[in-house]
Motif scaffolding. Structure first.
Motif, PDB file in Angstrom:
ATOM      1  N   UNK A 272       0.835  -1.205   0.000  1.00  0.00           N
ATOM      2  CA  UNK A 272       0.000   0.000   0.000  1.00  0.00           C
ATOM      3  C   UNK A 272       0.871   1.257   0.000  1.00  0.00           C
ATOM      4  N   UNK A 273       1.889   1.272   0.832  1.00  0.00           N
ATOM      5  CA  UNK A 273       2.762   2.446   0.889  1.00  0.00           C
ATOM      6  C   UNK A 273       3.483   2.669  -0.445  1.00  0.00           C
ATOM      7  N   UNK A 274       3.808   1.581  -1.113  1.00  0.00           N
ATOM      8  CA  UNK A 274       4.440   1.712  -2.434  1.00  0.00           C
ATOM      9  C   UNK A 274       3.472   2.364  -3.420  1.00  0.00           C
ATOM     10  N   UNK A 275       2.214   1.917  -3.410  1.00  0.00           N
ATOM     11  CA  UNK A 275       1.215   2.482  -4.322  1.00  0.00           C
ATOM     12  C   UNK A 275       0.962   3.957  -4.026  1.00  0.00           C
ATOM     13  N   UNK A 276       0.920   4.299  -2.759  1.00  0.00           N
ATOM     14  CA  UNK A 276       0.697   5.694  -2.363  1.00  0.00           C
ATOM     15  C   UNK A 276       1.808   6.579  -2.918  1.00  0.00           C
ATOM     16  N   UNK A 277       3.051   6.113  -2.760  1.00  0.00           N
ATOM     17  CA  UNK A 277       4.181   6.895  -3.264  1.00  0.00           C
ATOM     18  C   UNK A 277       4.147   6.983  -4.795  1.00  0.00           C
ATOM     19  N   UNK A 278       3.793   5.868  -5.448  1.00  0.00           N
ATOM     20  CA  UNK A 278       3.744   5.867  -6.919  1.00  0.00           C
ATOM     21  C   UNK A 278       2.703   6.837  -7.455  1.00  0.00           C
ATOM     22  N   UNK A 279       1.671   7.105  -6.693  1.00  0.00           N
ATOM     23  CA  UNK A 279       0.629   8.046  -7.128  1.00  0.00           C
ATOM     24  C   UNK A 279       0.940   9.486  -6.699  1.00  0.00           C
ATOM     25  N   UNK A 280       2.093   9.676  -6.072  1.00  0.00           N
ATOM     26  CA  UNK A 280       2.492  11.010  -5.673  1.00  0.00           C
ATOM     27  C   UNK A 280       1.704  11.560  -4.502  1.00  0.00           C
ATOM     28  N   UNK A 281       1.127  10.667  -3.692  1.00  0.00           N
ATOM     29  CA  UNK A 281       0.338  11.080  -2.539  1.00  0.00           C
ATOM     30  C   UNK A 281       1.210  11.088  -1.285  1.00  0.00           C
ATOM     31  N   UNK A 282       0.782  11.838  -0.293  1.00  0.00           N
ATOM     32  CA  UNK A 282       1.503  11.919   0.973  1.00  0.00           C
ATOM     33  C   UNK A 282       0.615  11.405   2.097  1.00  0.00           C
ATOM     34  N   UNK A 283       1.226  10.669   3.015  1.00  0.00           N
ATOM     35  CA  UNK A 283       0.540  10.151   4.216  1.00  0.00           C
ATOM     36  C   UNK A 283       0.962  11.021   5.393  1.00  0.00           C
ATOM     37  N   UNK A 284       0.019  11.529   6.199  1.00  0.00           N
ATOM     38  CA  UNK A 284      -1.441  11.363   6.111  1.00  0.00           C
ATOM     39  C   UNK A 284      -2.152  12.522   5.428  1.00  0.00           C
ATOM     40  N   UNK A 285      -1.404  13.414   4.753  1.00  0.00           N
ATOM     41  CA  UNK A 285      -2.029  14.607   4.176  1.00  0.00           C
ATOM     42  C   UNK A 285      -3.120  14.236   3.164  1.00  0.00           C
TER      43      UNK A 285
END
Length: 332
Positions: free
Chosen positions: A251-264
Motif C-alpha cells: 500500500x505504501x508503495x502504491x501511495x508513493x507511486x501516485x504522488x500522494x503523501x501520508x497522512x495529508x
C-alpha cells in the motif's frame, strides 16, 4: 567409535547401568552415575540417538511447519519457538509449507516419518488434508497464528478486537470512507479481520462498501495493485487499513507511486508492526502482535500435549498492542 561396552568396562559397571545413566530410565546412585559420566567423557562416547529414541518412543524433537519463512512476522515466531524448545532440550525441524495445501501435507508427513514428538503448524488456507492426517494419527499438534479448528490446541491473537481498535482510531479523525486491503482468502486470520472490519464500521454508524475491500493480498505486489484499484475509484477511500505487514508495504508503495503523501492525502494504518516500520515517513500506526509470546506459548502447549495426549484442547488468544504513530490524519 567407542561402544557402550567399553564405557561399562572402564566404569566398572554393567552395560545396563550405563544405559540407565544415559537414558535416565532408572535410579542410579550418584557415585556410580559419576563414574559412568567420567568414563563417557574420557572415551568420547556418543549415545546412539536413533536407538535411544526407539527405546524411549521419543526423539526429543518437534516439527515447525510454517509459511513464508522470509516474512519478518513469521521469522520472529520461529525464533521464539526455537528459543523455548532449546530451553526445554528439544531440537526443532523447520520446514516452509509455502501456504500450499499439497506441500503442507507432504511436510507434515515427512516430519511424522522422522518421528518428531509433535508439530507446530501455521495452517494454509485449505489445511483439511494436513489436519485430517494429524488427527487420524493422534500426532500432538498446536496450530499457531491461524486458528481454524478447535480439535487442536491453538495459539493466536484477538484479531476481532484489534481491527475494532484500528477502525475506532481512524474514525476519530473524521474518516467515513475506509478501505481494507485484506490478506489471503481462506486464512482464518483474514476471515476474522474481515468480520471485525465490518462489525467495527457498523458500530461506528458507517456503511460497509464491498468495493472498498480487496482480499487475496499475499504479496507486496498484489497489495500494491489492490491499493491502486481502491485509489482509482470514482469516490476513493480517504483511509486504508491493511491486513498484514506485506499489505502495508504494498500500500505504501502504491501511495508513493501516485504522488500522494501520508497522512495529508491518505491515511494508512494496519496489522503487524515490524522492526523497520520506523523507517517509513511518517511512522506508521500499526497493530503489534506478541510474536515472542505466541512462539513461547505454542511450544509450551505442545510439550503439555505430548505429555498428556488425551487432555482437553485449548485455544489461547493473546492481546496485540496498537502502536499509535503519525500515519493517520483528518480526511483531505
Amino acid at each position: 567409535m567407542t561402544t557402550i561396552v567399553e564405557v561399562a568396562r572402564r566404569a566398572g559397571v554393567s552395560v545396563s547401568t550405563v544405559s540407565h545413566v544415559v537414558n535416565q530410565t532408572r535410579y542410579v546412585s550418584p557415585a556410580t552415575a559419576r563414574s559412568v559420566s567420567e568414563a563417557i567423557a574420557a572415551l568420547g562416547y556418543m549415545p546412539n540417538s536413533v536407538a535411544r529414541s526407539l527405546k524411549l518412543a521419543s526423539t526429543s524433537s518437534v516439527g515447525l511447519a510454517i509459511s513464508a519463512i522470509s516474512n519478518p512476522y513469521f521469522s520472529d515466531i520461529i525464533c521464539a519457538v526455537e528459543t523455548e524448545c532449546a530451553r526445554l532440550g528439544l531440537m526443532v525441524f523447520l520446514s516452509d509449507t509455502q501456504d500450499d495445501p499439497d506441500k503442507e501435507l507432504a511436510v507434515v508427513q515427512a516430519l511424522h516419518q522422522r518421528r518428531v514428538d509433535g508439530i507446530i503448524l501455521a495452517p494454509s488456507a485449505a489445511p483439511q488434508a494436513a489436519l485430517r492426517y494429524l488427527s487420524e494419527r493422534s500426532l500432538p499438534c498446536v496450530l499457531i497464528d491461524r486458528l481454524p479448528d478447535d480439535r487442536f490446541d491453538q495459539v493466536g491473537v484477538e484479531n476481532f478486537q484489534a481491527i475494532r481498535a484500528l477502525i475506532d482510531h481512524v474514525v476519530s479523525f473524521g474518516h467515513r470512507r475506509i478501505g481494507f486491503v485484506a490478506g489471503q482468502r481462506g486464512f482464518a486470520t483474514t476471515l476474522e479481520r474481515m468480520n471485525g472490519f465490518r462489525a467495527a464500521l457498523e458500530a461506528n454508524g458507517l456503511e460497509f462498501v464491498p468495493d472498498y475491500v480487496v482480499t487475496g493480498n499475499a504479496t507486496t505486489a498484489s497489495a500494491s495493485t489492490a491499493a491502486h484499484a481502491l485509489l482509482s475509484l470514482p469516490v476513493p477511500p480517504t483511509a486504508l487499513v491493511t491486513g498484514n505487514n506485506l499489505s502495508t508495504i504494498g500500500v505504501m508503495r502504491a501511495v508513493r507511486e501516485r504522488g500522494l503523501a501520508v497522512p495529508r492525502d491518505i491515511s494508512v494504518v494496519g496489522f503487524d508492526d515490524f522492526e523497520w516500520a520506523d523507517y517509513f515517513e511518517p511512522r506508521l500506526t500499526l497493530v503489534e502482535q506478541p510474536c515472542e509470546d505466541l512462539g513461547r506459548q505454542a511450544a509450551a502447549l505442545l510439550i503439555e500435549r505430548i505429555g498428556l495426549p488425551d487432555g482437553q484442547r485449548r485455544t489461547v488468544r493473546l492481546e496485540p498492542t496498537l502502536r499509535l504513530r503519525a500515519s493517520c490524519g483528518r480526511p483531505a
